[in-house]
Design a protein around this motif. Structure first.
Motif, short mmCIF file in Angstrom:
data_model
loop_
_atom_site.label_atom_id
_atom_site.label_comp_id
_atom_site.label_asym_id
_atom_site.label_seq_id
_atom_site.Cartn_x
_atom_site.Cartn_y
_atom_site.Cartn_z
N ALA A 54 -10.27 66.12 88.03
CA ALA A 54 -9.07 65.40 88.55
C ALA A 54 -9.37 64.12 89.21
O ALA A 54 -8.78 63.19 89.28
CB ALA A 54 -8.49 66.71 89.59
N ASP A 86 -3.46 66.15 88.84
CA ASP A 86 -3.73 64.78 89.15
C ASP A 86 -2.58 63.69 88.36
O ASP A 86 -1.93 64.41 87.40
CB ASP A 86 -5.21 64.29 88.69
N ARG A 104 -14.33 56.16 78.35
CA ARG A 104 -13.73 56.72 79.62
C ARG A 104 -14.95 57.70 80.42
O ARG A 104 -14.84 57.52 81.31
CB ARG A 104 -12.55 57.49 79.55
N GLY A 146 -19.77 61.23 82.84
CA GLY A 146 -19.41 62.69 82.19
C GLY A 146 -20.48 62.90 81.34
O GLY A 146 -21.07 62.06 80.35
N LEU A 153 -19.87 68.76 79.61
CA LEU A 153 -20.11 70.00 79.71
C LEU A 153 -19.64 70.84 80.67
O LEU A 153 -19.35 71.96 80.88
CB LEU A 153 -21.80 69.96 80.00
#
Ligand code: ADP
Length: 254
Positions: free
Chosen positions: A158, A183, A207, A213, A216
């Motif tokens: 979030a 969010d 993104r 990121g 996972l």
């Protein structure tokens, strides 16, 4: 797999055994394929940061000694990519854990203090607002450590995929405690929602490059939820934000 039960000595017994055997083999094959895919994805994902680290280290060797800016940039990139790799290795280890040996301890947890604690830890770590609205219900029955781990994954997402405040809301239905993490960030296109919990799945590559990121987090969240008997639902609108809704059974797992 299906156990063979020899009920009689009839003529079709052999055909039954044959059928069961084939089904077992098919399941094993599917399992093996999934495992292969996982190893191949994991290697691929780890290769990227290693390549970046290697090229910056080479640049550092070549030009870093007489150019402070190059040295600074290279070292920063090496630190960033190492952290990314470290995080990913921890996540892979988490997924590889043998779940059968995990000691899960369901206890009665006071909901509001637990959510406030998790929120304040996030707030301190990231200097962002995590707003809790959870006076009712008072209790939840779950494993404290695992449920916190699950909440941290969702709160972290979030935070990563929004810029504003993150809201944590709790309420109840007849048989569930419902925790919503909301969010007002970038949101998720509808066609991606069914795949979010797959290992290594990311909505778009860029993104995630920005946020570092690995794809996972939600796979781990789903495994934790399964162990705790929690159902996760997602509601999201592109450009408006996302809500991850946890339905925690009131009685815990029987
Ligand atoms: P990652 O490490 O890439 O964040 P996750 O498994 O936690 O991996 O999430 C999978 C993908 O789902 C993310 O890459 C992102 O595209 C999307 N996602 C997850 N949570 C949110 C959120 N709160 N808002 C927007 N997109 C999200």
């Amino acid at each position: 797999y299906e156990k063979i039960v020899l009920t009689d000595k009839g003529g079709d017994e052999l055909a039954k055994i044959n059928h069961t055997f084939n089904m077992m083999m098919e399941k094993l094959e599917q399992h093996y394929q999934k495992q292969q895919q996982f190893v191949s994805n994991a290697s691929h994902e780890l290769k990227t940061p290693i390549t970046v680290i290697e090229s910056y280290a080479k640049l550092l060797l070549r030009r870093g000694f007489d150019n402070k800016e190059v040295a600074q940039e290279s070292l920063q990139a090496i630190v960033n990519e190492s952290s990314r790799m470290h995080e990913m290795v921890l996540q892979l280890l988490e997924l590889a854990k043998n779940k059968e040996h995990l000691a899960i301890q369901f206890t009665q947890l006071e909901l509001s203090p637990l959510l406030r604690k998790v929120a304040s830890q996030m707030q301190q770590a990231y200097h962002r607002s995590f707003i809790v609205d959870a006076e009712v219900p008072r209790y939840m029955y779950s494993d404290e450590k695992l449920v916190k781990q699950l909440l941290f994954i969702l709160l972290d997402n979030a935070r990563k995929y929004s810029e504003g405040d993150v809201y944590i809301h709790a309420t109840e239905s007849a048989d569930c405690v419902i925790i919503t993490i909301q969010d007002k960030g970038i949101g998720i296109p509808a066609e991606h929602i069914p795949h979010l919990f797959e290992r290594f799945y990311r909505v778009t590559e860029d993104r995630n490059r920005k946020t570092g990121g690995s794809g996972l987090g939600l796979a781990i969240a789903q495994e934790l939820a399964l162990q705790l008997g929690i159902i996760i639902e997602v509601e999201s609108k592109l450009g408006q934000g996302s809500s991850f809704i946890l339905r925690v059974p009131k009685e815990g797992l029987q």
